[in-house]
Design a protein around this motif. Structure first.
Motif, PDB file in Angstrom:
ATOM      1  N   LYS A 121       0.736  -1.295  -0.084  1.00  0.00           N
ATOM      2  CA  LYS A 121      -0.075  -0.152  -0.048  1.00  0.00           C
ATOM      3  C   LYS A 121       0.841   1.218   0.099  1.00  0.00           C
ATOM      4  CE  LYS A 121      -4.072  -2.153   2.133  1.00  0.00           C
ATOM      5  NZ  LYS A 121      -4.885  -1.935   0.681  1.00  0.00           N
ATOM      6  N   ALA A 122       1.962   0.884   0.846  1.00  0.00           N
ATOM      7  CA  ALA A 122       2.737   2.391   0.695  1.00  0.00           C
ATOM      8  C   ALA A 122       3.214   2.693  -0.724  1.00  0.00           C
ATOM      9  CB  ALA A 122       3.996   2.061   1.677  1.00  0.00           C
ATOM     10  N   LYS A 123       3.837   1.579  -1.512  1.00  0.00           N
ATOM     11  CA  LYS A 123       4.287   1.712  -2.668  1.00  0.00           C
ATOM     12  C   LYS A 123       3.196   2.473  -3.470  1.00  0.00           C
ATOM     13  CE  LYS A 123       5.432  -0.626  -6.841  1.00  0.00           C
ATOM     14  NZ  LYS A 123       5.655  -1.885  -7.731  1.00  0.00           N
ATOM     15  N   GLU A 124       1.967   1.957  -3.420  1.00  0.00           N
ATOM     16  CA  GLU A 124       0.741   2.381  -4.204  1.00  0.00           C
ATOM     17  C   GLU A 124       0.472   3.956  -3.982  1.00  0.00           C
ATOM     18  OE1 GLU A 124      -2.316  -0.194  -3.105  1.00  0.00           O
ATOM     19  OE2 GLU A 124      -1.776  -1.831  -4.431  1.00  0.00           O
ATOM     20  N   ARG A 168      25.659 -10.485   5.841  1.00  0.00           N
ATOM     21  CA  ARG A 168      26.480 -11.704   6.128  1.00  0.00           C
ATOM     22  C   ARG A 168      25.159 -12.844   6.180  1.00  0.00           C
ATOM     23  NH1 ARG A 168      30.084 -10.214  10.910  1.00  0.00           N
ATOM     24  NH2 ARG A 168      30.217 -12.361  11.060  1.00  0.00           N
ATOM     25  N   SER A 169      23.989 -12.703   6.285  1.00  0.00           N
ATOM     26  CA  SER A 169      22.984 -13.749   6.267  1.00  0.00           C
ATOM     27  C   SER A 169      22.701 -14.359   5.074  1.00  0.00           C
ATOM     28  CB  SER A 169      21.862 -13.216   7.042  1.00  0.00           C
ATOM     29  OG  SER A 169      20.928 -12.402   6.206  1.00  0.00           O
ATOM     30  N   GLY A 170      22.860 -13.523   4.096  1.00  0.00           N
ATOM     31  CA  GLY A 170      22.794 -14.237   2.633  1.00  0.00           C
ATOM     32  C   GLY A 170      21.473 -13.857   2.068  1.00  0.00           C
ATOM     33  N   VAL A 171      20.978 -12.658   2.228  1.00  0.00           N
ATOM     34  CA  VAL A 171      19.674 -12.485   1.772  1.00  0.00           C
ATOM     35  C   VAL A 171      19.637 -11.172   0.721  1.00  0.00           C
ATOM     36  CG1 VAL A 171      18.565 -13.384   3.912  1.00  0.00           C
ATOM     37  CG2 VAL A 171      19.131 -10.902   3.648  1.00  0.00           C
ATOM     38  N   ASN A 172      20.695 -10.950   0.179  1.00  0.00           N
ATOM     39  CA  ASN A 172      21.042  -9.865  -0.838  1.00  0.00           C
ATOM     40  C   ASN A 172      19.926  -9.526  -2.008  1.00  0.00           C
ATOM     41  OD1 ASN A 172      23.032  -8.743   0.894  1.00  0.00           O
ATOM     42  ND2 ASN A 172      24.465  -8.444  -0.863  1.00  0.00           N
ATOM     43  N   ARG A 173      20.136 -10.942  -2.216  1.00  0.00           N
ATOM     44  CA  ARG A 173      19.036 -11.079  -3.622  1.00  0.00           C
ATOM     45  C   ARG A 173      17.751 -10.665  -3.413  1.00  0.00           C
ATOM     46  NH1 ARG A 173      22.863 -15.681  -4.930  1.00  0.00           N
ATOM     47  NH2 ARG A 173      24.341 -15.088  -6.447  1.00  0.00           N
ATOM     48  N   PHE A 174      17.033 -11.175  -2.372  1.00  0.00           N
ATOM     49  CA  PHE A 174      15.605 -10.917  -1.763  1.00  0.00           C
ATOM     50  C   PHE A 174      15.426  -9.102  -1.886  1.00  0.00           C
ATOM     51  CE2 PHE A 174      16.650 -15.264  -0.717  1.00  0.00           C
ATOM     52  CZ  PHE A 174      15.236 -15.812  -1.405  1.00  0.00           C
ATOM     53  N   LEU A 175      16.490  -8.556  -1.202  1.00  0.00           N
ATOM     54  CA  LEU A 175      16.597  -7.257  -1.052  1.00  0.00           C
ATOM     55  C   LEU A 175      16.615  -6.455  -2.406  1.00  0.00           C
ATOM     56  CD1 LEU A 175      18.662  -6.680   2.338  1.00  0.00           C
ATOM     57  CD2 LEU A 175      15.978  -6.560   2.311  1.00  0.00           C
ATOM     58  N   ILE A 176      17.418  -6.988  -3.210  1.00  0.00           N
ATOM     59  CA  ILE A 176      17.434  -6.421  -4.537  1.00  0.00           C
ATOM     60  C   ILE A 176      16.520  -6.573  -5.443  1.00  0.00           C
ATOM     61  CG2 ILE A 176      18.783  -6.738  -6.790  1.00  0.00           C
ATOM     62  CD1 ILE A 176      21.314  -7.668  -5.178  1.00  0.00           C
ATOM     63  N   GLY A 214      10.304  -2.018  -6.839  1.00  0.00           N
ATOM     64  CA  GLY A 214       9.791  -0.568  -6.119  1.00  0.00           C
ATOM     65  C   GLY A 214       9.314  -0.875  -4.750  1.00  0.00           C
ATOM     66  N   TYR A 215       9.475  -1.636  -3.852  1.00  0.00           N
ATOM     67  CA  TYR A 215       9.352  -2.024  -2.839  1.00  0.00           C
ATOM     68  C   TYR A 215       9.916  -1.377  -1.606  1.00  0.00           C
ATOM     69  CZ  TYR A 215       5.496  -4.678  -5.049  1.00  0.00           C
ATOM     70  OH  TYR A 215       4.301  -5.225  -5.763  1.00  0.00           O
ATOM     71  N   ILE A 216      11.191  -0.909  -2.076  1.00  0.00           N
ATOM     72  CA  ILE A 216      12.123  -0.343  -0.929  1.00  0.00           C
ATOM     73  C   ILE A 216      12.453   1.131  -1.405  1.00  0.00           C
ATOM     74  CG2 ILE A 216      14.402  -0.328   0.039  1.00  0.00           C
ATOM     75  CD1 ILE A 216      14.033  -3.340   0.063  1.00  0.00           C
ATOM     76  N   THR A 217      12.197   2.060  -1.022  1.00  0.00           N
ATOM     77  CA  THR A 217      12.675   3.530  -1.183  1.00  0.00           C
ATOM     78  C   THR A 217      13.944   3.732  -1.095  1.00  0.00           C
ATOM     79  OG1 THR A 217      10.288   4.195  -0.566  1.00  0.00           O
ATOM     80  CG2 THR A 217      12.151   5.895  -1.200  1.00  0.00           C
TER      81      THR A 217
END
Length: 324
Positions: free
Chosen positions: A52-55, A70-78, A84-87
């Motif tokens: 909703k924030a994105k909308e 270090r936890s290995g989650v870069n690709r999910f954040l990318i 467009g879900y992270i500003t």
């Protein structure tokens, strides 16, 4: 008479090829890999709030520590950045170092216990390129995070693993990744090429960039993932500045969602400030992100779990719900 200072020219820096690392690039999960199971109804609410924030064009701010990388989650954040879900991502100097090392050699994270005994901890030549980025940032009007991302993205031969770099992706997609440096806290501050003026100026520019986007936090979301001091403190000051200007313009920054992702047991009531006799009172994400800054109209959630499980599952829920 000024106090005496340490002569950095006496230091011996060794090449990264001689360093033994605890983490290799295969720690990074792929989007198609099975992800650890994690269930929390509040995570579903957060996914809906982010959509909703994105909308509505409101800011989705993610404050994070280096352990998230270090936890290995870069690709999910990318992927969330790309869609467009992270500003904006606000992080610390250690994140820039880990991200750059992974992009450069496919490894990171030296053994502190081993190398501090040898007097070699942090003293690796190539890692000092973060300092080169700071100097470039100062000379060309960039923030530190953008300069690091530009360096990685525009040099694929020197950074052959840039595909999983948060900073390179931020530069590629135009998503600011801001770096909030505490002088003396990062290994590159040991290096003879460290320039306090360049790092301070470019990091402060990043702070002002983050504050600019906090102005649009009404109706948005702020996530504090794995940062106990930097994230809450930077966010707190930026919010105060943004509210100061908003009040002058008869606007409000009150109705937004905040969440903390961590491992600390905060008890059953995360919406009331703990007494000073309780150690939880001194855990800044609790009192700052979950209580004080949303006390006049916002809502907060606490997601307790390992980043390797919580972040991919948040990504999964956002993608699933966005398709509905």
């Amino acid at each position: 008479m000024p106090y005496p200072i340490f002569d950095r020219n006496r230091l011996i820096l060794k090449p990264l090829s001689e360093r033994v690392n605890d983490l290799q690039r295969d720690v990074f999960l792929c989007l198609t890999d099975p992800i650890p199971e994690f269930q929390d109804d509040n995570l579903e609410i957060l996914a809906e709030r982010i959509i909703k924030a994105k909308e509505r064009g409101a800011t989705v701010l993610l404050m994070m520590g280096a352990h998230v990388i270090r936890s290995g989650v870069n690709r999910f954040l990318i992927d969330l950045m790309k869609k467009g879900y992270i500003t904006l991502i606000g992080t610390n100097g250690a994140s820039a170092i880990h991200d750059m090392e992974f992009a450069m050699i496919g490894e990171s994270t030296e053994s502190v216990a081993r190398y501090i005994r040898e007097g070699q901890f942090g003293l690796w030549k190539e890692t000092g390129r973060v300092n080169d980025a700071a100097r470039y940032a100062q000379e060309n009007g960039y923030g530190l995070g953008e300069a690091v991302g530009k360096m990685i993205y525009e040099n694929p031969i020197e950074f052959p693993y840039r595909e999983s770099s948060l900073f390179a992706a931020g530069y590629q997609y135009g998503i600011p990744i801001t770096v909030h440096v505490g002088i003396g806290q990062d290994i590159v501050h040991e290096h003879p090429n460290f320039d306090g003026s360049a790092t301070g100026e470019s990091s402060y520019r990043d702070f002002l960039t983050l504050t600019y986007f906090v102005q649009s936090l009404e109706g948005g979301v702020v996530l504090n993932i794995g940062t106990a001091v930097m994230g809450p403190e930077v966010y707190l000051k930026a919010l105060s500045m943004a509210r100061n200007v908003a009040n002058q313009e008869n606007r409000h920054i009150r109705h937004f969602t905040s969440a903390v992702f961590d491992l600390v047991d905060l008890g059953d009531d995360i919406h009331s400030e703990a007494p000073k006799t309780n150690a939880a009172y001194y855990f800044r994400p609790y009192k700052t992100v979950l209580v004080r800054t949303v006390a006049d109209g916002g809502e907060s959630f606490y997601i307790r779990g390992q980043h390797r499980a919580t972040v991919p599952n948040l990504h999964r829920l956002i993608i699933e719900k966005a398709r509905q």
